[in-house]
Enzyme design. Structure first.
Site, PDB file in Angstrom:
ATOM      1  N   GLU A  17      -2.896  26.426   1.494  1.00 45.69           N
ATOM      2  CA  GLU A  17      -3.090  27.412   2.569  1.00 45.69           C
ATOM      3  C   GLU A  17      -2.902  26.767   3.933  1.00 45.69           C
ATOM      4  O   GLU A  17      -2.444  27.407   4.881  1.00 45.69           O
ATOM      5  CB  GLU A  17      -4.479  28.065   2.412  1.00 45.69           C
ATOM      6  N   LYS A  44     -13.585  28.187   0.902  1.00 47.46           N
ATOM      7  CA  LYS A  44     -12.632  28.720   1.891  1.00 47.46           C
ATOM      8  C   LYS A  44     -13.379  29.371   3.066  1.00 47.46           C
ATOM      9  O   LYS A  44     -14.457  28.916   3.421  1.00 47.46           O
ATOM     10  CB  LYS A  44     -11.651  29.662   1.195  1.00 47.46           C
ATOM     11  N   GLY A  53      -5.393  31.677  -6.454  1.00 46.68           N
ATOM     12  CA  GLY A  53      -6.001  32.907  -5.961  1.00 46.68           C
ATOM     13  C   GLY A  53      -5.532  34.192  -6.603  1.00 46.68           C
ATOM     14  O   GLY A  53      -6.083  35.243  -6.313  1.00 46.68           O
ATOM     15  N   ASN A  93     -14.186  25.091  -3.631  1.00 42.90           N
ATOM     16  CA  ASN A  93     -13.634  25.359  -2.299  1.00 42.90           C
ATOM     17  C   ASN A  93     -14.015  26.786  -1.894  1.00 42.90           C
ATOM     18  O   ASN A  93     -13.462  27.749  -2.408  1.00 42.90           O
ATOM     19  CB  ASN A  93     -12.103  25.185  -2.373  1.00 42.90           C
ATOM     20  N   HIS A 143      -4.226  21.280   1.718  1.00 42.76           N
ATOM     21  CA  HIS A 143      -4.349  22.436   0.830  1.00 42.76           C
ATOM     22  C   HIS A 143      -3.168  23.375   1.103  1.00 42.76           C
ATOM     23  O   HIS A 143      -2.712  23.494   2.242  1.00 42.76           O
ATOM     24  CB  HIS A 143      -5.681  23.148   1.086  1.00 42.76           C
ATOM     25  N   GLU A 196      -2.070  21.605  -7.374  1.00 39.04           N
ATOM     26  CA  GLU A 196      -2.350  23.036  -7.280  1.00 39.04           C
ATOM     27  C   GLU A 196      -1.042  23.790  -7.073  1.00 39.04           C
ATOM     28  O   GLU A 196      -0.557  23.908  -5.942  1.00 39.04           O
ATOM     29  CB  GLU A 196      -3.260  23.317  -6.089  1.00 39.04           C
ATOM     30  N   SER A 228      -6.701  29.314  -9.900  1.00 31.54           N
ATOM     31  CA  SER A 228      -7.226  30.419 -10.720  1.00 31.54           C
ATOM     32  C   SER A 228      -8.004  29.975 -11.954  1.00 31.54           C
ATOM     33  O   SER A 228      -7.952  30.635 -12.987  1.00 31.54           O
ATOM     34  CB  SER A 228      -6.083  31.354 -11.157  1.00 31.54           C
TER      35      SER A 228
END
Ligand code: PGA
Length: 261
Positions: free
Chosen positions: A98, A13, A174, A11, A96, A168, A214
């Site tokens: 985010e 992003k 991250g 990903n 996701h 996740e 991560s």
């Protein structure tokens, strides 16, 4: 339960412009070997998808959208639909963290997107995961339960074949703090039990589940060793060609080892 193919999703992003993305795909294409037991999926920014779809060797990499709108056409300024992405991508991330936490995407939107993806022959990767606060308050089970029901409630058992789940934990994304493989083992078991409850034992066994948060080349092998983990969703490490390739090689090695057993 083990699937023949491990799935590794990168990903990217909101990184890399059209030129950089093309160059990066070129670098990856020189580095990454095609293994029959590993499916590598790249999720670049939507702007680059069309040009990368002409550049990519689909035997080597598939493409995924990071997001899309669930209506097919119409008065939705600024949006891109799954219908428009049809034929350009083979996969689509949905929900996701985010999107859920920064853009307030709701379970209703998530479920509409899962359905839109399937309607348009795009395999949805439904992302679920608890926040640090929810984890500290023992809410992981309820949160995942709600996100699964919320995301899948329009989906029939035949359509479920197309769906991939990505677990996740939000607190692990991250920031280098990856989840303990023992905890992930428990959560994956929990997800399969929920799927069994909703769709029966065969579906629970066959649905593909990824871990994300991560992951680095050093931590990847521990996740591949978890029974019931079918692959990884990689953010930061997917932007480093060597690291990403190392993770792909570890996926191949773990599949080869499973076959020997
Ligand atoms: P990360 O991102 O690997 O950088 O934690 C994972 C993701 O957001 O999918």
């Amino acid at each position: 339960m083990a699937h023949d193919k491990k799935i590794i999703v990168g990903n990217w992003k909101m990184n890399l412009d059209v030129h950089e993305a093309s160059l990066y795909l070129y670098q990856l294409s020189k580095l990454v070997k095609v293994h029959r037991d590993v499916e590598v999926v790249l999720a670049p920014t939507v702007l680059t998808l069309q040009s990368l779809s002409l550049q990519v060797n689909l035997r080597q990499f598939k493409l995924a959208a990071q997001n899309f709108y669930w209506r097919d056409h119409g008065f939705f300024t600024g949006e891109v639909s799954a219908t428009q992405l049809r034929g350009i991508v083979q996969f689509g991330l949905v929900g996701h963290s985010e999107r859920r936490h920064i853009f307030n995407e709701t379970d209703k939107e998530v479920r509409n997107k899962v359905a839109a993806a399937i309607r348009n022959h795009i395999r949805p990767i439904l992302c679920i995961g608890e926040t640090a606060w929810e984890r500290a308050n023992n809410e992981t089970h309820d949160v995942l339960h709600d996100q699964l029901i919320g995301g899948l409630s329009n989906i029939t058992s035949e359509e479920l074949d197309q769906v991939i789940i990505a677990y996740e934990p939000v607190w692990a994304i991250g920031d280098g703090q990856n989840a303990n493989p023992d905890d992930v083992t428990k959560v994956v078991g929990m997800i399969r039990r929920q799927i069994e409850h909703l769709y029966g034992a065969a579906a629970a066994e066959s649905i593909q589940i990824l871990y994300g948060g991560s992951v680095t080349p050093d931590s990847a092998a521990a996740y591949f060793a978890i029974p019931g983990i079918d692959g990884l969703l990689i953010g930061g490490s997917s932007l480093d060609a060597r690291a990403f390739n190392e993770i792909i090689e570890k996926a191949h090695k773990s599949s080869a080892e499973t076959k020997k057993e």
